[in-house]
Design a protein around this motif. Structure first.
Motif, PDB file in Angstrom:
ATOM      1  N   HIS A  35      -9.324   2.466   3.062  1.00  0.00           N
ATOM      2  CA  HIS A  35      -7.909   2.708   3.343  1.00  0.00           C
ATOM      3  C   HIS A  35      -7.740   3.760   4.445  1.00  0.00           C
ATOM      4  O   HIS A  35      -6.770   3.732   5.196  1.00  0.00           O
ATOM      5  CB  HIS A  35      -7.172   3.151   2.080  1.00  0.00           C
ATOM      6  CG  HIS A  35      -7.234   2.135   0.983  1.00  0.00           C
ATOM      7  ND1 HIS A  35      -7.754   2.425  -0.257  1.00  0.00           N
ATOM      8  CD2 HIS A  35      -6.881   0.832   0.968  1.00  0.00           C
ATOM      9  CE1 HIS A  35      -7.701   1.325  -1.001  1.00  0.00           C
ATOM     10  NE2 HIS A  35      -7.189   0.347  -0.281  1.00  0.00           N
ATOM     11  N   TYR A  74      -4.196 -12.707  -5.940  1.00  0.00           N
ATOM     12  CA  TYR A  74      -4.121 -12.007  -4.651  1.00  0.00           C
ATOM     13  C   TYR A  74      -3.773 -12.977  -3.518  1.00  0.00           C
ATOM     14  O   TYR A  74      -2.877 -12.711  -2.711  1.00  0.00           O
ATOM     15  CB  TYR A  74      -5.493 -11.362  -4.430  1.00  0.00           C
ATOM     16  CG  TYR A  74      -5.637 -10.462  -3.227  1.00  0.00           C
ATOM     17  CD1 TYR A  74      -4.711  -9.442  -2.962  1.00  0.00           C
ATOM     18  CD2 TYR A  74      -6.729 -10.597  -2.360  1.00  0.00           C
ATOM     19  CE1 TYR A  74      -4.882  -8.600  -1.884  1.00  0.00           C
ATOM     20  CE2 TYR A  74      -6.898  -9.759  -1.275  1.00  0.00           C
ATOM     21  CZ  TYR A  74      -5.971  -8.764  -1.034  1.00  0.00           C
ATOM     22  OH  TYR A  74      -6.161  -7.934   0.038  1.00  0.00           O
ATOM     23  N   ASN A  77      -4.214   0.843  -3.050  1.00  0.00           N
ATOM     24  CA  ASN A  77      -3.904   0.301  -4.365  1.00  0.00           C
ATOM     25  C   ASN A  77      -3.323   1.401  -5.229  1.00  0.00           C
ATOM     26  O   ASN A  77      -3.873   2.499  -5.286  1.00  0.00           O
ATOM     27  CB  ASN A  77      -5.175  -0.253  -4.999  1.00  0.00           C
ATOM     28  CG  ASN A  77      -5.779  -1.345  -4.140  1.00  0.00           C
ATOM     29  OD1 ASN A  77      -5.060  -2.157  -3.564  1.00  0.00           O
ATOM     30  ND2 ASN A  77      -7.092  -1.348  -4.034  1.00  0.00           N
ATOM     31  N   ASP A 127      -0.510 -13.172  -0.988  1.00  0.00           N
ATOM     32  CA  ASP A 127      -0.590 -13.058   0.470  1.00  0.00           C
ATOM     33  C   ASP A 127       0.068 -14.245   1.171  1.00  0.00           C
ATOM     34  O   ASP A 127       0.657 -14.094   2.237  1.00  0.00           O
ATOM     35  CB  ASP A 127      -2.050 -12.924   0.927  1.00  0.00           C
ATOM     36  CG  ASP A 127      -2.375 -11.481   1.304  1.00  0.00           C
ATOM     37  OD1 ASP A 127      -1.461 -10.777   1.784  1.00  0.00           O
ATOM     38  OD2 ASP A 127      -3.526 -11.058   1.110  1.00  0.00           O
TER      39      ASP A 127
END
Ligand code: ARG
Length: 578
Positions: free
Chosen positions: A142, A318, A133, A322
């Protein structure tokens, strides 16, 4: 979720030869046999074992009866020296000289690419990984996504898949409204020039959240700011872009250090303006409906909470982003497989997305796969939740340098002074990466400096050291390696064990692709390194007579190539000296 195994290599590998030899007398296809071949834990049983359970259905016989019948019908031929039934298993021993030649010639053919295949030829795989992010530091999940995703992309590519590597940035959402407000109140331009810009932006968030408690009106300001950003207001957009650039610059230093690259770095922002288009599409299909001012897809029939498409204040979400992205990617790449390497907490999110696409008639969604993974345990964290990956890598390199210097003093390694820092970086970073990949991805990673840097443990440095050691042996050998050396001298138990481990690597690569599980390859490398060290203990190389020496040098070189190939597939460097 697995694709079929198929071996289309130019020359048959050792296990392929075994499968072909057994195919005649059993009537089972070589593919089926090769896929099921196992290495029995007890070496006295033979080199390989074929469990007969999978064949019970088609032959309508009990597994033990099948094994007995096949054992009776089989006459030794080619690479298979003999078979014996043991309960539901068919144990088989190899003709050692032929086996050695088959394994080594395959490695000599493929060189540093050993382990790969053509099994994915003609197919396209998208691997989405890292996806940090912006304006936030690289979080622990991550790191895992980056390391696992990179390995998976390498593995697909090695099996002939056309592989697209995508970094899907979290660069859109209400949090940017927060940041815009905080920056305008307390930030200034010099901030974004600083090398630790991301950290400073994070501090702005923290400050915002603190001040919000005193001043609840800030919340509305942030919402308004995000709304302006979504409507394309120029000053908001310019500022957001500056946050994005500063973050990307910082992420890039990490990717460079890990040797990671992407074919596409886009993010949620890329599709933000097309929410309405998507919503209209879902409405036409009768899937979207209003609920308390928001727009949702009801998934109660599938025992899932509704998928939120648009909030009451009209801002996108979100999930919406997607859905748009998945459709874009399918249109652009027409993929045969898409892997989302994202942590376990987003499992429900992906199930919802996939369900909505399925309901909307996108059959291709069955090729989309969420590849989840566990947490890190024991990693030193900073400010509770976040940690800078760069700091972990620095520390890894620093600690490795100390270890190398210790080993140097004890005479265990020899490395010129000038090469120590580079080796320490390769080994330290490799240790962190390997530690992440060595256990099933769904399990938590135990982060312990002493364990992960232990040169004698189940670690990256152990595998790298085996590779460097072999390179050293070959450098000092009295004769250069000859790939045409007669392999039939390789009949010692330790040699056969090593050859079996070598033959196993391509199978583990295939399995790793099929199950999206890089740990299979990591485990194969640990076993291989161990088998080499046993071989080297039991079988003299330099002292052996000329023919045996030539065969053993060829075997050592093949092991070096396989280790190098495997490490490279996992995204780890294989230094020649350490
Ligand atoms: N940026 C998200 C996060 O940090 C991960 C993105 C995962 N990918 C996706 N297509 N949703 O949690």
């Amino acid at each position: 979720m697995s694709h079929e195994f198929s071996y289309t290599g130019a020359m048959p590998s050792a296990t392929r030869l075994i499968a072909e030899t057994l195919s005649g007398p059993t009537g089972i296809s070589p593919d089926e046999i090769e896929k099921n071949l196992e290495i029995p834990p007890d070496e006295t049983l033979g080199e390989y074992a074929l469990p007969c359970f999978p064949f019970a259905k088609t032959t309508k016989k009990a597994p033990a009866a099948i094994a007995q019948e096949w054992a009776r019908n089989f006459a030794p031929s080619g690479i298979v020296a003999g078979v014996k039934s043991a309960g539901p298993y068919l144990n088989l021993s190899v003709e050692r000289g032929r086996f050695a030649e088959a394994v080594l010639s395959e490695i000599n053919r493929q060189g540093e690419r050993y382990g790969g295949s053509e099994s994915g030829r003609g197919r396209t795989a998208i691997v989405e990984y890292a996806s940090p992010n912006i304006a936030k530091t690289f979080a622990v999940h991550h790191i895992r996504s980056t390391v696992i995703g990179n390995a998976l992309a390498n593995l697909h590519a090695a099996c002939g898949w056309k592989t697209i590597r995508i970094n899907h940035l979290g660069d859109w959402g209400t949090q940017f409204g927060t940041l815009l407000v905080a920056y305008r109140k307390w930030g200034d331009e010099t901030l974004l020039e600083r090398p630790d810009a991301v950290r400073v932006l994070m501090d702005l968030y923290t400050r915002f959240n603190k001040e919000k408690k005193e001043n609840p009106a800030l919340e509305n300001e942030a919402r308004a700011a995000f709304s302006a950003l979504e409507k394309g207001e120029p000053s908001a957009h310019t500022l957001w872009n500056a946050f994005r650039q500063a973050s990307l610059k910082e992420f890039q230093t990490i990717f460079d250090r890990l040797g990671i690259r992407f074919d596409e770095t886009k993010g949620e922002s890329d599709c933000a303006s097309r929410s309405n288009e998507l919503i209209r599409w879902l409405q036409e299909k009768g899937l979207a409906r209003e609920s308390e001012g928001a727009l949702i897809v009801d998934l109660s029939d599938f025992k899932m909470p509704p998928c939120l498409l648009r909030k009451a204040d009209e801002s996108s979400l979100y999930a919406t982003r997607d859905l748009i992205t998945a459709r874009d990617r399918h249109e652009k790449y027409c993929f045969d497989r898409m892997l989302y390497v994202v942590g376990m907490p987003q499992e429900l999110h992906f199930r919802q997305i996939f369900k909505v696409l399925e309901l909307a008639g996108c059959g291709w969604v069955s090729n989309c796969l969420h590849v989840p993974f566990g947490h890190y345990q024991g990693m030193r964290t900073r400010e509770g939740t976040f940690i800078l990956l760069a700091e972990v890598l620095d520390e890894a390199a620093k600690r490795t340098e100390v270890k190398i210097r210790d080993a140097l003093r004890e005479g265990l390694v020899s490395l010129p002074e000038g090469e120590i820092p580079t080796a320490a970086e390769k080994v330290g970073v490799g240790a962190v990466v390997f530690n992440d990949l060595k256990t099933r991805r769904i399990k938590d990673v135990i982060f312990d400096w002493d364990d992960l840097l232990n040169f004698q443990g189940r670690t990256g440095p152990y595998v790298q050291y085996a590779h460097a050691r072999i390179s050293g042996i070959l450098r000092k050998a009295p004769a250069p390696v000859r790939t045409d050396a007669d392999a039939s001298a390789l009949v010692h138990n330790a040699e056969v064990r090593l050859l079996k481990n070598l033959a196993d690597l391509p199978r583990q690569v295939e399995r790793a692709v099929a199950d999206a599980e890089p740990s299979y390859v990591a485990t194969a490398l640990l076993d291989l390194a161990k088998a080499f060290s046993q071989f080297y203990q039991e079988c003299p190389v330099i002292q052996a007579d000329a023919a045996v020496q030539a065969a053993r040098l060829r075997l050592a070189d093949a092991t070096r190539l396989a280790l190098k190939s495997g490490l490279t597939l996992l995204g780890i460097q294989a230094p020649d000296k350490m």
